[in-house]
Design a protein around this motif. Structure first.
Motif, PDB file in Angstrom:
ATOM      1  N   PHE A   1       0.838  -1.173   0.000  1.00  0.00           N
ATOM      2  CA  PHE A   1       0.000   0.000   0.000  1.00  0.00           C
ATOM      3  C   PHE A   1       0.878   1.229   0.000  1.00  0.00           C
ATOM      4  CE2 PHE A   1       0.998   0.278   4.363  1.00  0.00           C
ATOM      5  CZ  PHE A   1       0.293   1.274   5.024  1.00  0.00           C
ATOM      6  N   ARG A   2       0.277   2.360  -0.303  1.00  0.00           N
ATOM      7  CA  ARG A   2       1.049   3.601  -0.394  1.00  0.00           C
ATOM      8  C   ARG A   2       0.683   4.543   0.743  1.00  0.00           C
ATOM      9  NH1 ARG A   2      -1.053   2.717  -5.430  1.00  0.00           N
ATOM     10  NH2 ARG A   2       0.465   1.881  -6.891  1.00  0.00           N
ATOM     11  N   LEU A   3       1.677   5.337   1.142  1.00  0.00           N
ATOM     12  CA  LEU A   3       1.446   6.396   2.117  1.00  0.00           C
ATOM     13  C   LEU A   3       1.855   7.715   1.501  1.00  0.00           C
ATOM     14  CD1 LEU A   3       2.674   4.749   5.440  1.00  0.00           C
ATOM     15  CD2 LEU A   3       0.323   5.212   4.742  1.00  0.00           C
ATOM     16  N   LEU A   4       1.104   8.715   1.825  1.00  0.00           N
ATOM     17  CA  LEU A   4       1.292  10.062   1.316  1.00  0.00           C
ATOM     18  C   LEU A   4       2.064  10.874   2.352  1.00  0.00           C
ATOM     19  CD1 LEU A   4       0.027  11.920  -1.025  1.00  0.00           C
ATOM     20  CD2 LEU A   4      -1.569  12.628   0.747  1.00  0.00           C
TER      21      LEU A   4
ATOM     22  N   HIS B   1       1.345   6.401  10.587  1.00  0.00           N
ATOM     23  CA  HIS B   1       0.558   7.246   9.684  1.00  0.00           C
ATOM     24  C   HIS B   1      -0.820   7.509  10.255  1.00  0.00           C
ATOM     25  CE1 HIS B   1      -0.964   3.266   8.586  1.00  0.00           C
ATOM     26  NE2 HIS B   1      -2.031   3.870   8.100  1.00  0.00           N
ATOM     27  N   LYS B   2      -1.442   8.524   9.712  1.00  0.00           N
ATOM     28  CA  LYS B   2      -2.823   8.856  10.015  1.00  0.00           C
ATOM     29  C   LYS B   2      -3.649   8.494   8.782  1.00  0.00           C
ATOM     30  CE  LYS B   2      -1.258  12.988  12.511  1.00  0.00           C
ATOM     31  NZ  LYS B   2      -1.220  12.460  13.838  1.00  0.00           N
ATOM     32  N   ALA B   3      -4.843   8.007   8.988  1.00  0.00           N
ATOM     33  CA  ALA B   3      -5.749   7.729   7.873  1.00  0.00           C
ATOM     34  C   ALA B   3      -6.776   8.854   7.827  1.00  0.00           C
ATOM     35  CB  ALA B   3      -6.428   6.382   8.052  1.00  0.00           C
ATOM     36  N   LEU B   4      -6.995   9.392   6.647  1.00  0.00           N
ATOM     37  CA  LEU B   4      -7.931  10.503   6.483  1.00  0.00           C
ATOM     38  C   LEU B   4      -9.215  10.006   5.834  1.00  0.00           C
ATOM     39  CD1 LEU B   4      -8.580  13.554   6.584  1.00  0.00           C
ATOM     40  CD2 LEU B   4      -7.458  13.740   4.349  1.00  0.00           C
ATOM     41  N   SER B   5     -10.316  10.202   6.516  1.00  0.00           N
ATOM     42  CA  SER B   5     -11.631   9.865   5.989  1.00  0.00           C
ATOM     43  C   SER B   5     -12.359  11.175   5.694  1.00  0.00           C
ATOM     44  CB  SER B   5     -12.410   9.053   7.030  1.00  0.00           C
ATOM     45  OG  SER B   5     -13.687   8.736   6.546  1.00  0.00           O
ATOM     46  N   TYR B   6     -12.954  11.263   4.515  1.00  0.00           N
ATOM     47  CA  TYR B   6     -13.591  12.506   4.094  1.00  0.00           C
ATOM     48  C   TYR B   6     -14.582  12.198   2.986  1.00  0.00           C
ATOM     49  CZ  TYR B   6     -10.625  11.976   0.097  1.00  0.00           C
ATOM     50  OH  TYR B   6     -10.039  11.458  -1.024  1.00  0.00           O
ATOM     51  N   LEU B   7     -15.468  13.117   2.732  1.00  0.00           N
ATOM     52  CA  LEU B   7     -16.397  13.004   1.612  1.00  0.00           C
ATOM     53  C   LEU B   7     -15.685  13.518   0.368  1.00  0.00           C
ATOM     54  CD1 LEU B   7     -19.312  12.454   0.660  1.00  0.00           C
ATOM     55  CD2 LEU B   7     -19.826  14.827   1.210  1.00  0.00           C
TER      56      LEU B   7
ATOM     57  N   THR C   1      -9.640  -2.593  -6.283  1.00  0.00           N
ATOM     58  CA  THR C   1     -10.360  -3.683  -5.618  1.00  0.00           C
ATOM     59  C   THR C   1      -9.516  -4.281  -4.490  1.00  0.00           C
ATOM     60  OG1 THR C   1     -11.554  -4.184  -7.650  1.00  0.00           O
ATOM     61  CG2 THR C   1     -11.477  -5.926  -5.984  1.00  0.00           C
ATOM     62  N   ALA C   2      -8.249  -4.517  -4.755  1.00  0.00           N
ATOM     63  CA  ALA C   2      -7.356  -5.087  -3.741  1.00  0.00           C
ATOM     64  C   ALA C   2      -7.195  -4.135  -2.555  1.00  0.00           C
ATOM     65  CB  ALA C   2      -5.997  -5.405  -4.357  1.00  0.00           C
ATOM     66  N   GLN C   3      -7.039  -2.861  -2.836  1.00  0.00           N
ATOM     67  CA  GLN C   3      -6.852  -1.882  -1.762  1.00  0.00           C
ATOM     68  C   GLN C   3      -8.120  -1.711  -0.921  1.00  0.00           C
ATOM     69  OE1 GLN C   3      -3.945   0.236  -0.949  1.00  0.00           O
ATOM     70  NE2 GLN C   3      -3.094  -1.569  -1.954  1.00  0.00           N
ATOM     71  N   VAL C   4      -9.266  -1.696  -1.573  1.00  0.00           N
ATOM     72  CA  VAL C   4     -10.523  -1.561  -0.839  1.00  0.00           C
ATOM     73  C   VAL C   4     -10.686  -2.745   0.122  1.00  0.00           C
ATOM     74  CG1 VAL C   4     -13.042  -1.609  -1.090  1.00  0.00           C
ATOM     75  CG2 VAL C   4     -11.678  -0.062  -2.482  1.00  0.00           C
ATOM     76  N   SER C   5     -10.265  -3.928  -0.295  1.00  0.00           N
ATOM     77  CA  SER C   5     -10.374  -5.093   0.580  1.00  0.00           C
ATOM     78  C   SER C   5      -9.431  -4.990   1.778  1.00  0.00           C
ATOM     79  CB  SER C   5     -10.117  -6.385  -0.195  1.00  0.00           C
ATOM     80  OG  SER C   5      -8.759  -6.495  -0.551  1.00  0.00           O
TER      81      SER C   5
ATOM     82  N   MET D   1      -8.835  -1.992   3.343  1.00  0.00           N
ATOM     83  CA  MET D   1      -9.085  -0.727   4.047  1.00  0.00           C
ATOM     84  C   MET D   1      -9.267  -0.914   5.550  1.00  0.00           C
ATOM     85  SD  MET D   1     -11.252   1.503   1.305  1.00  0.00           S
ATOM     86  CE  MET D   1     -11.528   2.906   2.348  1.00  0.00           C
ATOM     87  N   ARG D   2      -9.889  -1.998   5.964  1.00  0.00           N
ATOM     88  CA  ARG D   2     -10.032  -2.235   7.408  1.00  0.00           C
ATOM     89  C   ARG D   2      -8.662  -2.299   8.075  1.00  0.00           C
ATOM     90  NH1 ARG D   2     -12.294  -7.593  10.399  1.00  0.00           N
ATOM     91  NH2 ARG D   2     -11.671  -6.926  12.462  1.00  0.00           N
ATOM     92  N   ASP D   3      -7.733  -3.050   7.457  1.00  0.00           N
ATOM     93  CA  ASP D   3      -6.386  -3.167   8.015  1.00  0.00           C
ATOM     94  C   ASP D   3      -5.637  -1.839   7.949  1.00  0.00           C
ATOM     95  OD1 ASP D   3      -6.789  -5.871   8.559  1.00  0.00           O
ATOM     96  OD2 ASP D   3      -6.024  -6.477   6.590  1.00  0.00           O
ATOM     97  N   ILE D   4      -5.859  -1.080   6.890  1.00  0.00           N
ATOM     98  CA  ILE D   4      -5.192   0.222   6.756  1.00  0.00           C
ATOM     99  C   ILE D   4      -5.659   1.163   7.860  1.00  0.00           C
ATOM    100  CG2 ILE D   4      -5.019   2.284   5.305  1.00  0.00           C
ATOM    101  CD1 ILE D   4      -5.110   0.310   2.861  1.00  0.00           C
ATOM    102  N   TYR D   5      -6.964   1.214   8.074  1.00  0.00           N
ATOM    103  CA  TYR D   5      -7.492   2.101   9.114  1.00  0.00           C
ATOM    104  C   TYR D   5      -7.114   1.625  10.523  1.00  0.00           C
ATOM    105  CZ  TYR D   5     -10.142   5.252   6.151  1.00  0.00           C
ATOM    106  OH  TYR D   5     -10.499   6.226   5.246  1.00  0.00           O
TER     107      TYR D   5
END
Length: 115
Positions: free
Chosen positions: A1-4, A33-39, A94-98, A100-104
């Motif tokens: 995965f990538r980090l910004l 890292h911090k995970a950013l959730s936004y609309l 698709t792979a990254q969305v699967s 997302m739980r682990d990323i967050y």
């Protein structure tokens, strides 16, 4: 995965500048890292930023969130779906969305941007 990596800026209105680096999700040496959730907002309303030194357009909502998250004296490492996932690559998306739980859950902090 990538980090910004969100680079610092002395002025709020300065152009957003970021770099992106690849990591393994289970790598214990990856940076916190911090995970950013936004609309996402209206995809037709974008603002340019610099990503890896090249112009990239991001939605107004993401731009505003990054402006407020950005520091003037240090880098911030974030996971942001629109920039850390190649949105044009269906297989990667698709792979990254699967994952997302682990990323967050692997983030040190989750930021929710409500505007």
């Amino acid at each position: 995965f990538r980090l910004l990596t969100l680079l610092p800026a002395l002025k709020f209105e300065e152009t957003i500048q970021c770099t992106v680096d690849d990591y393994e999700l289970d790598d214990p040496t990856r940076p916190p890292h911090k995970a950013l959730s936004y609309l996402w907002g209206d995809p037709s309303r974008t603002i340019p930023m610099l990503l890896q030194g090249k112009t990239a357009n991001i939605t107004e909502n993401l731009h505003e969130a990054l402006q407020y998250v950005r520091k003037n004296d240090r880098k911030i490492i974030l996971w942001v779906d629109a920039l850390c996932i190649d949105q044009q690559n269906i297989h990667e998306r698709t792979a990254q969305v699967s994952q997302m739980r682990d990323i967050y859950t692997g983030a040190d902090e989750v930021l929710a941007w409500l505007g």
